[in-house]
Design a protein around this motif. Structure first.
Motif, PDB file in Angstrom:
ATOM      1  N   TYR A  45     -16.476 -33.806  12.830  1.00  0.00           N
ATOM      2  CA  TYR A  45     -17.927 -34.350  12.759  1.00  0.00           C
ATOM      3  C   TYR A  45     -18.242 -34.912  11.545  1.00  0.00           C
ATOM      4  N   GLY A  49     -24.512 -24.597  13.582  1.00  0.00           N
ATOM      5  CA  GLY A  49     -23.212 -25.598  13.145  1.00  0.00           C
ATOM      6  C   GLY A  49     -23.997 -26.130  11.843  1.00  0.00           C
ATOM      7  N   GLN A  92     -21.911 -18.074  13.658  1.00  0.00           N
ATOM      8  CA  GLN A  92     -21.021 -19.271  13.348  1.00  0.00           C
ATOM      9  C   GLN A  92     -19.777 -18.763  13.695  1.00  0.00           C
ATOM     10  N   ALA A 146     -15.231 -22.186  11.091  1.00  0.00           N
ATOM     11  CA  ALA A 146     -16.199 -23.018  10.793  1.00  0.00           C
ATOM     12  C   ALA A 146     -17.340 -22.639  10.163  1.00  0.00           C
ATOM     13  N   ASP A 166     -16.531 -26.782  19.290  1.00  0.00           N
ATOM     14  CA  ASP A 166     -16.533 -28.122  18.782  1.00  0.00           C
ATOM     15  C   ASP A 166     -17.947 -28.632  18.399  1.00  0.00           C
ATOM     16  N   GLY A 167     -18.759 -27.951  18.971  1.00  0.00           N
ATOM     17  CA  GLY A 167     -20.576 -28.324  18.943  1.00  0.00           C
ATOM     18  C   GLY A 167     -20.928 -27.524  17.466  1.00  0.00           C
ATOM     19  N   ILE A 168     -20.239 -26.607  17.141  1.00  0.00           N
ATOM     20  CA  ILE A 168     -20.645 -26.092  15.699  1.00  0.00           C
ATOM     21  C   ILE A 168     -19.577 -26.147  14.608  1.00  0.00           C
ATOM     22  N   ALA A 169     -18.702 -27.196  14.746  1.00  0.00           N
ATOM     23  CA  ALA A 169     -17.566 -27.579  13.871  1.00  0.00           C
ATOM     24  C   ALA A 169     -18.094 -28.468  12.839  1.00  0.00           C
ATOM     25  N   VAL A 170     -18.747 -27.856  11.796  1.00  0.00           N
ATOM     26  CA  VAL A 170     -19.457 -28.574  10.655  1.00  0.00           C
ATOM     27  C   VAL A 170     -19.194 -28.211   9.221  1.00  0.00           C
ATOM     28  N   ALA A 220     -19.774 -23.463  21.614  1.00  0.00           N
ATOM     29  CA  ALA A 220     -20.954 -23.293  20.601  1.00  0.00           C
ATOM     30  C   ALA A 220     -21.948 -22.468  21.436  1.00  0.00           C
TER      31      ALA A 220
END
Length: 398
Positions: A122, A175, A200, A204, A227-231, A275
């Motif tokens: 991201y 995220g 979380q 991540a 993947d939606g919270i992979a920040v 997520a």
């Protein structure tokens, strides 16, 4: 500044665009508490993200709308921006990481947006979007660190309190922190006694580390099925809101998320992405104090790629004791396989695959190994089968 009035205004603007998603009871997911699910996985575009994107874009000037918008996303924000742009007759360019699920990429294109795939995660897509925004003078629609975006996400907090005024705790995935910032702000303004917990992925934990370090922390890398919270790094706005309004942040592993996805499918007939299932995983695995409480888990999205789903289900089965592999060292003589099969069948296990091979160097010269994969009820059932095999004289190799 974010205000409660702004969140109410966002709720009014969004009325004709989004669904007021249902709050459904889920007693089988966590028997220790009275659990409910806020089903944003059933939202338009399959995620809460459309709320913040649409409200933010509704507040643009005509000049900004004419220039078009650019956004970066792991997938869900992309779809929200693309839908909002289509409804407002605006050009939209979305930068997505090349690892984004194919289903999210294709859905974004289906709303009419132009897509730019960026190598990395991201944060790499974010950097590319900033570069293109400067080059073409687009209006940037930030996925989380913008107060109008946060206000749009905060409408979920209003809905939860409208649907269940006596809730004790709300569990929210994190995220970049836009969702929990809006939800926590709205809830705490209206009832500061309600607990708001953030979750979380352990692969991540950028906000988790930032709060514990008391400063914004950028991770070197992130790795999670969610993947939606992979920040890698939260925003300055969201960091401050989380620090002020969120009671605690916990992490869940990919195995725990997988088990939660599987439980939602089997027990609630709901599809959640990683997520979205993180909040449920936190309740299921007792990461937050929910015993005896009335608790809402915010299921933030349902846009999971079907190819990932099959792998997640397999992992979830292993995590919850529904699938098991046994390695058994045998003497290579007739009847051994029959005896093993009889014990497993008598105890209700279901063998789904068998691999037989001669013993390796260092083993009995007449020995062999039997690797069995079987379907089981839970960990207690696995232990029952293991004990019965050992009592019958079979040697289990871990």
């Amino acid at each position: 500044m974010l205000t409660l009035d702004k969140i109410y205004q966002a709720s009014h603007v969004l009325r004709s665009v989004i669904r007021k998603t249902d709050l459904i009871q889920a007693p089988k997911l966590c028997p220790d508490c009275n659990l409910f699910l806020k089903t944003e996985n059933l939202q338009v575009t399959g995620s809460f993200k459309v709320r913040g994107a649409y409200y933010m874009m509704s507040q643009l000037t005509e000049e900004e709308k004419a220039r078009g918008v650019i956004a970066c996303s792991a997938g869900n924000h992309a779809q929200g921006v693309a839908l909002a742009a289509a409804k407002n007759h605006m050009k939209a360019l979305i930068c997505l990481p090349d690892g984004a699920p194919i289903s999210k990429v294709e859905a974004t294109k289906s709303y009419g947006a132009e897509v730019c795939m960026v190598k990395g995660v991201y944060d790499d897509a974010y950097n590319k979007a900033v570069e293109l925004q400067k080059e073409h003078n687009y209006t940037f629609v930030h996925p989380f660190d913008n107060e109008n975006v946060i206000a749009g996400q905060g409408t979920i907090g209003l809905e939860i309190l409208d649907q269940m005024a006596d809730v004790d705790a709300v569990i929210v995935p994190i995220g970049g922190g836009g969702l929990i910032s809006g939800v926590a702000f709205a809830i705490k303004q209206l009832n500061p006694n309600i607990k708001v917990y953030g979750v979380q992925a352990s692969g991540a934990p950028s906000m988790y580390e930032s709060i514990h370090n008391d400063k914004i922390t950028c991770l070197d890398s992130v790795s999670t099925i969610a993947d939606g919270i992979a920040v890698k790094e939260p925003g300055p706005h969201t960091f401050e809101y989380v620090k002020k309004y969120v009671d605690d942040i916990v992490t869940v592993t990919d195995d725990e998320i997988s088990a939660a996805i599987l439980a939602l499918i089997e027990k609630q007939k709901l599809i959640a992405e990683g997520a979205g299932a993180a909040s449920v995983a936190a309740a299921m695995f007792h990461k937050v104090p929910v015993e005896g409480k009335k608790v809402v888990c915010l299921v933030s999205g349902g846009n999971i790629d079907v190819t990932i789903l099959s792998r997640v289900i397999k992992r979830g089965l292993l995590m919850s004791g529904r699938s098991c592999m046994l390695n058994i060292e045998l003497l290579d003589k007739p009847g051994q396989l029959k005896d093993v099969s009889r014990i497993i069948a008598d105890l209700g296990g279901n063998v789904i695959s068998i691999h037989h091979e001669r013993a390796n160097e260092g083993s009995d010269i007449n020995g062999c190994f039997l690797r069995i994969t079987m379907e089981t009820r839970d960990y207690a059932h696995i232990q029952e089968i293991r004990s019965a095999l050992m009592e019958a004289g079979f040697h289990l190799v871990d």
